[in-house]
Design a protein around this motif. Structure first.
Motif, short mmCIF file in Angstrom:
data_model
loop_
_atom_site.label_atom_id
_atom_site.label_comp_id
_atom_site.label_asym_id
_atom_site.label_seq_id
_atom_site.Cartn_x
_atom_site.Cartn_y
_atom_site.Cartn_z
N GLN A 166 0.84 -1.19 0.00
CA GLN A 166 0.00 0.00 0.00
C GLN A 166 0.88 1.24 0.00
OE1 GLN A 166 -2.47 -0.41 3.52
NE2 GLN A 166 -3.89 -1.81 2.52
N ASP A 167 0.25 2.43 -0.09
CA ASP A 167 1.06 3.65 -0.08
C ASP A 167 0.39 4.80 0.69
OD1 ASP A 167 -0.96 4.57 -1.78
OD2 ASP A 167 0.38 5.16 -3.41
N TRP A 168 -0.59 4.49 1.54
CA TRP A 168 -1.43 5.56 2.09
C TRP A 168 -0.80 6.33 3.25
CZ3 TRP A 168 -3.67 5.40 7.11
CH2 TRP A 168 -3.58 4.18 7.77
N THR A 169 0.32 5.88 3.78
CA THR A 169 0.92 6.62 4.91
C THR A 169 2.18 7.40 4.53
OG1 THR A 169 2.24 4.71 5.63
CG2 THR A 169 0.03 4.94 6.56
N ILE A 170 2.44 7.59 3.23
CA ILE A 170 3.62 8.36 2.82
C ILE A 170 3.29 9.84 2.95
CG2 ILE A 170 5.38 8.66 1.05
CD1 ILE A 170 4.51 6.06 -0.21
N ASN A 171 3.22 10.29 4.18
CA ASN A 171 2.88 11.68 4.45
C ASN A 171 3.26 11.99 5.90
OD1 ASN A 171 1.75 14.18 4.96
ND2 ASN A 171 -0.29 13.65 4.17
N PRO A 172 4.27 12.81 6.12
CA PRO A 172 4.71 13.09 7.50
C PRO A 172 3.68 13.86 8.32
CG PRO A 172 5.86 14.51 5.95
CD PRO A 172 5.12 13.50 5.12
N ASP A 173 2.70 14.47 7.64
CA ASP A 173 1.68 15.24 8.35
C ASP A 173 0.50 14.39 8.79
OD1 ASP A 173 3.14 17.59 8.01
OD2 ASP A 173 2.27 17.91 6.01
N LEU A 174 0.48 13.13 8.39
CA LEU A 174 -0.60 12.23 8.81
C LEU A 174 -0.45 11.96 10.31
CD1 LEU A 174 -2.85 10.74 7.15
CD2 LEU A 174 -1.39 8.71 7.28
N GLU A 220 10.96 -1.63 9.27
CA GLU A 220 11.42 -0.25 9.24
C GLU A 220 10.25 0.68 9.51
OE1 GLU A 220 13.45 2.45 9.85
OE2 GLU A 220 14.83 1.07 8.84
N THR A 221 10.54 1.72 10.27
CA THR A 221 9.59 2.82 10.47
C THR A 221 10.22 4.04 9.82
OG1 THR A 221 8.85 1.87 12.57
CG2 THR A 221 8.32 4.18 12.17
N PHE A 222 9.64 4.50 8.71
CA PHE A 222 10.27 5.54 7.91
C PHE A 222 10.05 6.93 8.49
CE2 PHE A 222 9.53 2.08 4.79
CZ PHE A 222 10.85 1.84 4.46
N ILE A 223 8.90 7.17 9.05
CA ILE A 223 8.62 8.45 9.71
C ILE A 223 8.63 8.19 11.21
CG2 ILE A 223 6.94 10.31 10.03
CD1 ILE A 223 6.13 9.91 7.12
N LYS A 224 9.60 8.73 11.90
CA LYS A 224 9.87 8.35 13.28
C LYS A 224 8.94 9.01 14.29
CE LYS A 224 13.54 6.25 11.61
NZ LYS A 224 13.54 4.80 11.38
N GLU A 225 8.41 10.18 13.96
CA GLU A 225 7.52 10.89 14.88
C GLU A 225 6.30 11.41 14.12
OE1 GLU A 225 10.38 12.80 18.33
OE2 GLU A 225 9.97 14.00 16.52
N ARG A 226 5.16 11.36 14.79
CA ARG A 226 3.93 11.91 14.23
C ARG A 226 3.15 12.59 15.35
NH1 ARG A 226 2.55 10.16 9.11
NH2 ARG A 226 3.57 8.26 8.33
N VAL A 227 2.36 13.57 15.00
CA VAL A 227 1.48 14.21 15.97
C VAL A 227 0.40 13.21 16.39
CG1 VAL A 227 -0.24 16.03 16.31
CG2 VAL A 227 1.88 16.52 15.07
#
Length: 388
Positions: A166-174, A220-227
């Motif tokens: 899938q590709d739905w989480t390629i967004n650091p603002d999510l 792997e966790t590509f985006i390490k931090e999210r709100v």
């Protein structure tokens, strides 16, 4: 339906899966009308009253609740369908089992093996009917693949490979957490793609090819931090965005599995391929009514991959639907599972995958996460006995 035995369903959770499951309940009386047991949409439950009321009105539930405990307590509920985030599966299922309710639970069974074990103990001690919604088993082409392998046509199995991209989480603002993005919150989900996507692949694989003995994985966790939606602050992301693992099956074959939400261009690419001594098969969710088959015993001049259009009346489930050559879709796999569950009430047989089957899948998923964390091979402890 006056001569039918009616099973009154209480649905907990009115999101996407609640809609999909409800569609299954609504269609079974039309297309499996001869079955002795039939579902009744008795009550649905959502924490927000406006959402629960609107869902009940739209989908035809007789009533609604805003506290799942009320669903469990009601005498007019026979079966509880759990469509909530993973962190509440155990509490709801254990309470439902103690109340003597049948249980249909969304996958994965739980966040951890320990939670799943408690759920399994509860349903087995109570002796209540149970199943877990690993729906891909009931896509006719996948069921046909299972039947072909079971017939021995492939001979000794050498390889099983599957991926779910899938590709739905390629967004650091999510954000993480909340109604739409709870799958990114480790506390709610337990894991990322391992429990969400690979669990489907593992369930199907063991159903077709037998138990998985050990695993070696990387994540792997590509985006390490999210709100986080609860705090409004950036927090560490605890789920896996991508996972690859290889394994040994009990039958000696090798497995290779991959899942990611970072494969740009793929919304739900689920494929599987099985290579045997005499033949191979492969399937793609994007073309779900077709099963590709290669038979080495064919004459050399015409040997090659053939595409089986799984729409004839002698294919699994297809006699229920339209004319040969026309297709069914994703939602039909859930209709088939509803029908199989209610048929199991008539025959007395389990409706696989049961909590016990899903418990074994949970073992594999946990071993995958542990292997990735420790960078070592892990035994799964799987005891696979399902033969159907």
């Amino acid at each position: 339906m006056s001569n039918k035995k009616l099973i009154r369903v209480g649905l907990i959770g009115t999101g996407l899966m609640g809609r999909i499951h409800t569609n299954g309940y609504k269609r079974v009386p039309d297309f499996f009308s001869e079955q002795e047991y039939q579902p009744v949409l008795q009550a649905c439950c959502s924490r927000r009253e406006e959402k629960a009321k609107a869902f009940a009105e739209q989908w035809g539930y007789a009533s609604y609740e805003t506290d799942w405990k009320r669903i469990i307590e009601r005498d007019d509920i026979d079966a509880v369908d759990i469509c909530t985030p993973n962190d509440s599966h155990a509490e709801i299922a254990i309470a439902a089992a103690k109340a003597g309710k049948m249980i249909l639970c969304e996958k994965p069974l739980a966040r951890t093996v320990a939670e799943a074990e408690g759920m399994l103990k509860a349903v087995e001690e109570a002796g209540v009917k149970n199943t877990v919604w690993y729906n891909y088993r009931r896509i006719p082409a996948v069921t046909l693949a299972k039947n072909i392998v079971a017939s021995g046509k492939l001979g000794q199995i050498f390889h099983y490979r599957a991926n779910f991209l899938q590709d739905w989480t390629i967004n650091p603002d999510l954000p993480q957490g909340g109604d739409g993005t709870w799958r990114l919150d480790v506390d709610a989900a337990g894991s990322g793609v391992t429990g969400d996507l690979l669990a489907h692949c593992v369930d199907t694989a063991m159903w077709i090819n037998g138990g998985i003995k050990d695993v070696s994985a990387v994540t792997e966790t590509f985006i390490k931090e999210r709100v986080h939606t609860t705090t409004g602050e950036k927090q560490k992301v605890g789920i896996d965005d991508a996972c690859i693992f290889h394994c040994h099956f009990d039958n000696g074959s090798l497995g290779l599995f991959e899942a990611t939400r970072y494969a740009r261009g793929h919304k739900a690419l689920y494929t599987l391929e099985i290579n045997g001594e005499h033949a191979s098969i492969r399937w793609d969710l994007h073309d779900l009514t077709r099963l590709e088959y290669f038979d080495h015993s064919d004459e050399g001049k015409v040997r090659g991959w053939r595409s089986i259009h799984v729409t004839d009346g002698d294919h699994p489930y297809m006699h229920r639907w339209w004319i040969p050559g026309t297709s069914i879709g994703y939602e039909h796999s859930f209709i088939h599972q509803v029908a199989d569950f209610f048929l199991s009430l008539q025959t007395g047989e389990p409706c696989h995958p049961t909590f016990r089957d899903a418990f074994e899948t949970q073992k594999v998923c946990e071993a995958v996460i542990d292997s990735a964390n420790d960078r070592t091979w892990k035994d799964t402890g799987v005891e696979w006995v399902e033969k159907v």
